[in-house]
Design an enzyme around this catalytic site. Sequence first.
Site, PDB file in Angstrom:
ATOM      1  N   ARG A  42     -67.665 101.380  -1.608  1.00  0.00           N
ATOM      2  CA  ARG A  42     -67.672 102.634  -0.849  1.00  0.00           C
ATOM      3  C   ARG A  42     -69.047 102.992  -0.305  1.00  0.00           C
ATOM      4  O   ARG A  42     -69.178 103.848   0.558  1.00  0.00           O
ATOM      5  CB  ARG A  42     -67.104 103.784  -1.694  1.00  0.00           C
ATOM      6  CG  ARG A  42     -67.963 104.214  -2.843  1.00  0.00           C
ATOM      7  CD  ARG A  42     -67.229 105.177  -3.772  1.00  0.00           C
ATOM      8  NE  ARG A  42     -67.700 106.541  -3.639  1.00  0.00           N
ATOM      9  CZ  ARG A  42     -67.373 107.528  -4.461  1.00  0.00           C
ATOM     10  NH1 ARG A  42     -66.558 107.314  -5.475  1.00  0.00           N
ATOM     11  NH2 ARG A  42     -67.841 108.729  -4.289  1.00  0.00           N
ATOM     12  N   CYS A  68     -58.504 114.868  -4.836  1.00  0.00           N
ATOM     13  CA  CYS A  68     -59.796 115.562  -4.742  1.00  0.00           C
ATOM     14  C   CYS A  68     -60.891 114.727  -4.075  1.00  0.00           C
ATOM     15  O   CYS A  68     -62.041 115.115  -4.075  1.00  0.00           O
ATOM     16  CB  CYS A  68     -60.261 116.022  -6.126  1.00  0.00           C
ATOM     17  SG  CYS A  68     -60.613 114.665  -7.253  1.00  0.00           S
ATOM     18  N   ARG A 111     -64.985 118.225 -14.560  1.00  0.00           N
ATOM     19  CA  ARG A 111     -64.877 116.787 -14.815  1.00  0.00           C
ATOM     20  C   ARG A 111     -66.020 116.394 -15.736  1.00  0.00           C
ATOM     21  O   ARG A 111     -67.170 116.780 -15.496  1.00  0.00           O
ATOM     22  CB  ARG A 111     -64.990 116.021 -13.494  1.00  0.00           C
ATOM     23  CG  ARG A 111     -64.970 114.528 -13.717  1.00  0.00           C
ATOM     24  CD  ARG A 111     -64.924 113.771 -12.436  1.00  0.00           C
ATOM     25  NE  ARG A 111     -66.213 113.780 -11.756  1.00  0.00           N
ATOM     26  CZ  ARG A 111     -66.406 113.214 -10.579  1.00  0.00           C
ATOM     27  NH1 ARG A 111     -65.394 112.639  -9.942  1.00  0.00           N
ATOM     28  NH2 ARG A 111     -67.587 113.227 -10.012  1.00  0.00           N
ATOM     29  N   ASN A 157     -61.731 108.584  -3.205  1.00  0.00           N
ATOM     30  CA  ASN A 157     -62.915 107.792  -2.827  1.00  0.00           C
ATOM     31  C   ASN A 157     -62.950 106.501  -3.632  1.00  0.00           C
ATOM     32  O   ASN A 157     -63.055 105.406  -3.089  1.00  0.00           O
ATOM     33  CB  ASN A 157     -64.210 108.564  -3.102  1.00  0.00           C
ATOM     34  CG  ASN A 157     -64.236 109.917  -2.430  1.00  0.00           C
ATOM     35  OD1 ASN A 157     -63.565 110.111  -1.424  1.00  0.00           O
ATOM     36  ND2 ASN A 157     -64.996 110.844  -2.982  1.00  0.00           N
ATOM     37  N   ASP A 158     -62.870 106.657  -4.950  1.00  0.00           N
ATOM     38  CA  ASP A 158     -62.892 105.456  -5.783  1.00  0.00           C
ATOM     39  C   ASP A 158     -61.572 104.698  -5.674  1.00  0.00           C
ATOM     40  O   ASP A 158     -61.557 103.468  -5.716  1.00  0.00           O
ATOM     41  CB  ASP A 158     -63.184 105.828  -7.241  1.00  0.00           C
ATOM     42  CG  ASP A 158     -64.683 105.906  -7.499  1.00  0.00           C
ATOM     43  OD1 ASP A 158     -65.389 104.959  -7.101  1.00  0.00           O
ATOM     44  OD2 ASP A 158     -65.151 106.917  -8.056  1.00  0.00           O
ATOM     45  N   ARG A 201     -68.079 118.616 -10.301  1.00  0.00           N
ATOM     46  CA  ARG A 201     -68.788 117.380 -10.681  1.00  0.00           C
ATOM     47  C   ARG A 201     -69.956 117.774 -11.580  1.00  0.00           C
ATOM     48  O   ARG A 201     -70.988 118.209 -11.082  1.00  0.00           O
ATOM     49  CB  ARG A 201     -69.310 116.661  -9.444  1.00  0.00           C
ATOM     50  CG  ARG A 201     -68.232 116.092  -8.531  1.00  0.00           C
ATOM     51  CD  ARG A 201     -68.874 115.451  -7.303  1.00  0.00           C
ATOM     52  NE  ARG A 201     -68.016 114.507  -6.628  1.00  0.00           N
ATOM     53  CZ  ARG A 201     -67.380 114.748  -5.477  1.00  0.00           C
ATOM     54  NH1 ARG A 201     -67.496 115.906  -4.886  1.00  0.00           N
ATOM     55  NH2 ARG A 201     -66.625 113.803  -4.932  1.00  0.00           N
ATOM     56  N   GLU A 214     -58.240 107.030 -10.516  1.00  0.00           N
ATOM     57  CA  GLU A 214     -59.172 106.389  -9.574  1.00  0.00           C
ATOM     58  C   GLU A 214     -59.102 104.873  -9.675  1.00  0.00           C
ATOM     59  O   GLU A 214     -59.643 104.165  -8.847  1.00  0.00           O
ATOM     60  CB  GLU A 214     -60.613 106.814  -9.887  1.00  0.00           C
ATOM     61  CG  GLU A 214     -60.830 108.298  -9.838  1.00  0.00           C
ATOM     62  CD  GLU A 214     -62.284 108.662 -10.087  1.00  0.00           C
ATOM     63  OE1 GLU A 214     -63.014 108.840  -9.114  1.00  0.00           O
ATOM     64  OE2 GLU A 214     -62.664 108.781 -11.269  1.00  0.00           O
ATOM     65  N   HIS A 224     -84.668 115.128  -4.690  1.00  0.00           N
ATOM     66  CA  HIS A 224     -84.732 116.547  -5.027  1.00  0.00           C
ATOM     67  C   HIS A 224     -84.762 117.466  -3.821  1.00  0.00           C
ATOM     68  O   HIS A 224     -84.111 118.499  -3.792  1.00  0.00           O
ATOM     69  CB  HIS A 224     -85.952 116.793  -5.912  1.00  0.00           C
ATOM     70  CG  HIS A 224     -85.767 116.228  -7.276  1.00  0.00           C
ATOM     71  ND1 HIS A 224     -86.787 115.932  -8.128  1.00  0.00           N
ATOM     72  CD2 HIS A 224     -84.634 115.896  -7.930  1.00  0.00           C
ATOM     73  CE1 HIS A 224     -86.299 115.457  -9.247  1.00  0.00           C
ATOM     74  NE2 HIS A 224     -85.000 115.411  -9.145  1.00  0.00           N
TER      75      HIS A 224
HETATM   76  C1  PEP Z   1     -63.440 110.168  -6.018  1.00  0.00           C
HETATM   77  O1  PEP Z   1     -63.778 109.061  -6.449  1.00  0.00           O
HETATM   78  O2  PEP Z   1     -62.622 110.325  -5.112  1.00  0.00           O
HETATM   79  C2  PEP Z   1     -64.038 111.390  -6.586  1.00  0.00           C
HETATM   80  C3  PEP Z   1     -63.588 112.582  -6.269  1.00  0.00           C
HETATM   81  O3  PEP Z   1     -65.097 111.237  -7.417  1.00  0.00           O
HETATM   82  P1  PEP Z   1     -66.581 110.899  -6.919  1.00  0.00           P
HETATM   83  O4  PEP Z   1     -66.595 110.959  -5.425  1.00  0.00           O
HETATM   84  O5  PEP Z   1     -67.458 111.914  -7.554  1.00  0.00           O
HETATM   85  O6  PEP Z   1     -66.758 109.519  -7.460  1.00  0.00           O
HETATM   86 MG    MG Z   2     -64.877 108.921  -8.344  1.00  0.00          MG
END
Ligand code: PEP
Ligand code: MG
Length: 753
Positions: free
Chosen positions: A643, A680, A511, A632-633, A475, A609, A368
């Site tokens: 990751r 993104c 999302r 990212n995913d 998000r 993803e 927090h």
């Molecule tokens: C991603 O996976 O690239 C993404 C934008 O979602 P998050 O980072 O919230 O998993």
């Molecule tokens: Mg993701």
Amino acid sequence: MSPASPSVSRRLLARLRDVMAGGGSAEERLSRVVGLIAADMVAEVCSCYVMRAGEVLELFATEGLKKGAIHNTRLRVGEGLVGDIAAHARPLALADAQSHPNFAYRPETGEEIFHSLMGVPIIRGGRVVGVLVVQNRTMRHYTDEEIETMETVAMVLAELVASGELVSRDELVPVDGNALLPLRLEGIRLNGGVGIGTAVLHNPRIVIRRLVAEDPDIEHERLKKALADIKQALDDLFSRPEMRDGEHRDVLETYRMFTEDKGWLGKIGEAINTGLTAEAAVQKVHEDMRARMSQISDPYLRERLHDFEDLANRLLQHLSGESGAASKGELPADAILFARSMGPMELFDYDPKRLRGLVMEEGSPTMHVAIVARALDIPVVGRCKDALDKVEPLDPVVIDGDNGQVFLRPSDDIRDIFFDALHLRQQRAANYAKLKDLPAITSDGIAVRLMMNAGLLLDMQHLHECGADGIGLYRTELPFMARSSLPDVVAQTTLYRKIIDQAAGRQVVFRTLDVGGDKVLPYWNPYEEDNPALGWRSIRITLDRPAVMRQQLRALIRAADGRELSIMFPMVAEVAELVQARRLLDMEIAHAIASGHAEPRIKVGTMLEVPALAFQMDSLLPLVDFVSIGSNDMAQFLFAIDRGNPRIADRYDPLSPAMLTFMRYVASKCDAAGVPLSVCGEMAGRPLEAMALLACGIRTLSVSSPAVGPVKTMIRSLAVAPVRAYLDHLLKLPDRSLRDRLRAFALDHDVIL
Ligand code: PEP
Ligand code: MG
């Protein structure tokens, strides 16, 4: 606890008070204390060991063992039963101590004739500073009440040990290396940014002067009054304009609930009944909790315990009339706070304008205080091991939140480097601000949609400051994670409406709930999974729990109230999942119309993803209005690389032939079908990577707000056609990374990175 025990321990405490207040050296008093305990507990032996430098427990006083052993018997932490108690910071009660595998026989003590043993750690400030033990000849079974009594007594002794009269206080503080040398500490990034300033230690120990109470009723009243004062302070905080809304308000509301937690207050009440003052009772429960906390691995529980700890500190301040925070008058104008951990409310004790950073020994990104610090734009480094032992108040400090590192007493060189970095940052920020209203268009005339990622209401103000075209990824899970229960439709509608209002006509891509994996919902995590990143997460959860998905969709439709609404589903692995999600959305649209709500103009998109979905592009594209690659995913699944694992974080490069070929393939498919495509993930926010993505044919990027300026600068200096042609050549190479070649290309072509 049995009804008899409070009076037993109260009587003992009253006697202890007399001894402590009486004359004689600290050691003489300690010797009288162990005599008292032995008599009261009907034990033949009572001994007190005190922690000395080098993690050694030394016998300081005993009733019943040979006196010659005093100052001679020494045990390392972990050695023998006494060392075991210290190592684990927990009590031990054994009817047959000698058969315990850790029993270490010390002939000088004469203890071979004692069969049973019960000992408790003496804890001060979360550290074991000694061990208190009783022993009996018979095989005695010590009761829970007896252990409780010993713990209470140990607490009184902790004050004596900490007074510095037995061993110098310096010895009680483990020092690592020369305290005056420059030091670099490593931690994890909880919030980015650089700060240069002066160390301020949060929460210097509050010294409790009165431990034993005359009248428990008075103490219960004092506790009640202190709690009421704290609630009043929270109410005052809530009435501040910056606290009107946002997730940091949720965080503090959750915190307010703790002030009514029956279990916790009950424990304090019980401790008061044993004869302690209200402040000593709070301290006892607080110390117990800290000791237990070290055994807990569940991050959510640990964080909740931090909140309790914050509350306990605050109660102690109210009850003892001392302030834990450095008072506002003393706070340097460039304070960098050091804390073991911090509750969300504590940060508000300091003037945010004077804070340049926060360093904690503990912490995680979802904690927090990190959420609140992000809202206040304060760099934070967490999990900085032993930081408090190494820093001295007023030490010069550099905090580098971006790289999760802290420099204590840095050399002039280091300070200069960071001064320059800070200056450059400020200068760049000023330059980026100038670009705010200029279009993101390449030198060869290609228009790029430059969007921003957001996750907190507070982020929305950056949308207008940085001049992004909209929110390419909102998000929605962050507010779900900050609360203690699932937000209902009304709460969600209110939040989403504010977001859409604040976007003032710019697109916001919401999302749907993307929890699981590393994003743990406190109230909703039924299974332990071996591979949470590959587990029950994201759309898998919301399709299995359609009520949750429908509530969120309902709230979004209501919040849009006839305005344009963009909804994106995360972690879709196959088209059938999207179809299923779309069906839920259609149900909610029908429901909204039937109940008289305005029909929203909805755009539906999917995140890409999971690589499997890329093999269904032809059936996917007719069903969606847009696609967004979550790099990212995607990188995680494409390379089979966790990751969150720092050990392999740099093993594969997203600027590799594999990843970029994938990007180019998806871009060509979307282009042919006329479906807008964005990226993104974090990759899009780095100028060199963004250049490569444009070369792959991607025309929309959604990046964090600080990255909008740098990426726009790159875009405006780039001609896409040559780098696109160069990429044709690069993708045929067997190289593992194209980074160096792309960087060289950028340099040669005056692309500003
Ligand atoms: C991603 O996976 O690239 C993404 C934008 O979602 P998050 O980072 O919230 O998993
Ligand atoms: Mg993701």
